[in-house]
Write a protein that holds these residues in place. Structure first.
Motif, PDB file in Angstrom:
ATOM      1  N   ASP A 196      38.358   4.430 -36.094  1.00 30.43           N
ATOM      2  CA  ASP A 196      37.992   3.584 -37.233  1.00 30.43           C
ATOM      3  C   ASP A 196      37.000   2.516 -36.788  1.00 30.43           C
ATOM      4  N   ARG A 198      35.459   0.430 -38.800  1.00 29.94           N
ATOM      5  CA  ARG A 198      35.306  -0.591 -39.841  1.00 29.94           C
ATOM      6  C   ARG A 198      35.581  -2.003 -39.348  1.00 29.94           C
ATOM      7  N   ASN A 202      29.308  -4.629 -41.257  1.00 33.81           N
ATOM      8  CA  ASN A 202      28.665  -3.531 -41.967  1.00 33.81           C
ATOM      9  C   ASN A 202      27.176  -3.813 -42.176  1.00 33.81           C
ATOM     10  N   CYS A 261      33.638   5.070 -41.003  1.00 35.09           N
ATOM     11  CA  CYS A 261      33.384   3.734 -41.557  1.00 35.09           C
ATOM     12  C   CYS A 261      33.521   3.879 -43.066  1.00 35.09           C
ATOM     13  N   THR A 262      33.086   2.927 -43.826  1.00 35.07           N
ATOM     14  CA  THR A 262      33.324   2.980 -45.270  1.00 35.07           C
ATOM     15  C   THR A 262      32.616   4.149 -45.933  1.00 35.07           C
ATOM     16  N   ARG A 267      27.708   2.475 -39.481  1.00 36.95           N
ATOM     17  CA  ARG A 267      28.500   2.227 -38.276  1.00 36.95           C
ATOM     18  C   ARG A 267      29.006   3.513 -37.634  1.00 36.95           C
TER      19      ARG A 267
END
Length: 296
Positions: A196, A198, A202, A261-262, A267
């Protein structure tokens, strides 16, 4: 055909077994395997797998690299793929099982676009046929060496994926796919490790970086320059490096490390590219793939 007096197969005999859901892309996988030098036998009844393997071993030449594509529509298809694979291994072969899959919604769209019914649909709906086939193939999927999810792959991307997995390199080496993805599009079903990214700032919120992606230098420099980014990549590179010899000893040939990432644009893409590069520097066969890049 097969008997105990037959010579055992040597390490040059490479067998790939391709199965999976109807509409998932088996025919594209078969053509891609042909492109990298495999002799492909399509719609092979499971009962003939051992005979075909022994024929390939005896024939030599191009047949030393043989792919057997199994289709649920074959009348001779049985649910005991695991037993058939065990029989191959007991005979001294080392088959690799590829399972081609896709989301139900994607499969329904594909069948509707070509105006075809599902082979197990009968008088029911498309969804009923898909569900029946998933039940039939459940054990085969669980025992696959590599699962290729084609939900978000076009034909060319699927072909490249197969070529990356089976083209050219030593078939006995572990091959690592570092897959970037966006959490908002769902977890990759074929991931062995999920990372992850995140926790990093961002780039989407940096106006001059928003329209660019993690493959571009400006975004990559921004992402990798954030506190903790370097340690994050180094930690997982060390983890894969430490476990790779064990995976190879246990016969695992494919490892998917998913980095999310989102949205799968900034990222995760930058981290995946850097991690794949670190692994290659450590003499591990690795490549980056980006599932959701371009979806926004």
């Amino acid at each position: 055909m097969h008997d105990d007096s037959s010579a055992p197969p040597d390490d040059e005999t490479e067998l790939v077994v391709v199965t999976g859901v109807s509409g998932g892309g088996r025919s594209t996988v078969a053509r891609a395997l042909e492109n990298v030098g495999f002799y492909v036998v399509d719609n092979l009844p499971q009962a003939l797998m051992l005979d075909m393997a022994e024929l390939a071993q005896k024939a030599g030449g191009a047949a030393r690299h043989t792919a057997m594509v199994l289709d649920v529509r074959s009348r001779a298809f049985s649910t005991d793929l695991v037993g058939a694979i065990k029989a191959l291994k007991e005979r001294g072969f080392h088959p690799r099982v590829v399972f081609v899959d896709a989301d139900d919604e994607v499969l329904i769209r594909r069948f509707e676009s070509v105006r075809r019914s599902h082979p197990l649909q009968g008088d029911g709906r498309l969804a009923d046929g898909i569900a029946a086939e998933r039940k039939l193939l459940e054990e085969a999927r669980d025992h696959a060496d590599v699962i290729i999810d084609t939900s978000h792959l076009n034909v060319n991307q699927l072909r490249r994926r197969v070529e990356e997995l089976f083209g050219g390199e030593d078939a006995r080496r572990l091959r690592v796919t570092v897959l970037s993805f966006g959490f908002k599009y769902g977890l990759p079903p074929d991931a062995d490790f999920v990372l992850d990214a995140r926790f990093l700032p961002n780039p989407y919120w940096v106006p001059e970086l928003r329209e660019h992606n993690g493959q571009e230098e400006a975004v990559s420099t921004y992402v990798l320059g954030q506190p903790g980014a370097g340690e994050f990549v180094a930690t997982y590179a060390n983890l894969v490096g430490a476990t790779a010899p064990g995976f190879e000893r246990e016969g695992k040939r494919y490892l998917t490390v998913a980095v999310g990432c989102t949205g799968g644009k900034h990222r995760s893409v930058a981290i995946a590219e850097e991690l794949a590069d670190r692994l290659r520097q450590a003499r591990i066969s690795a490549h980056a793939q980006h599932r959701d890049l371009g979806r926004e």
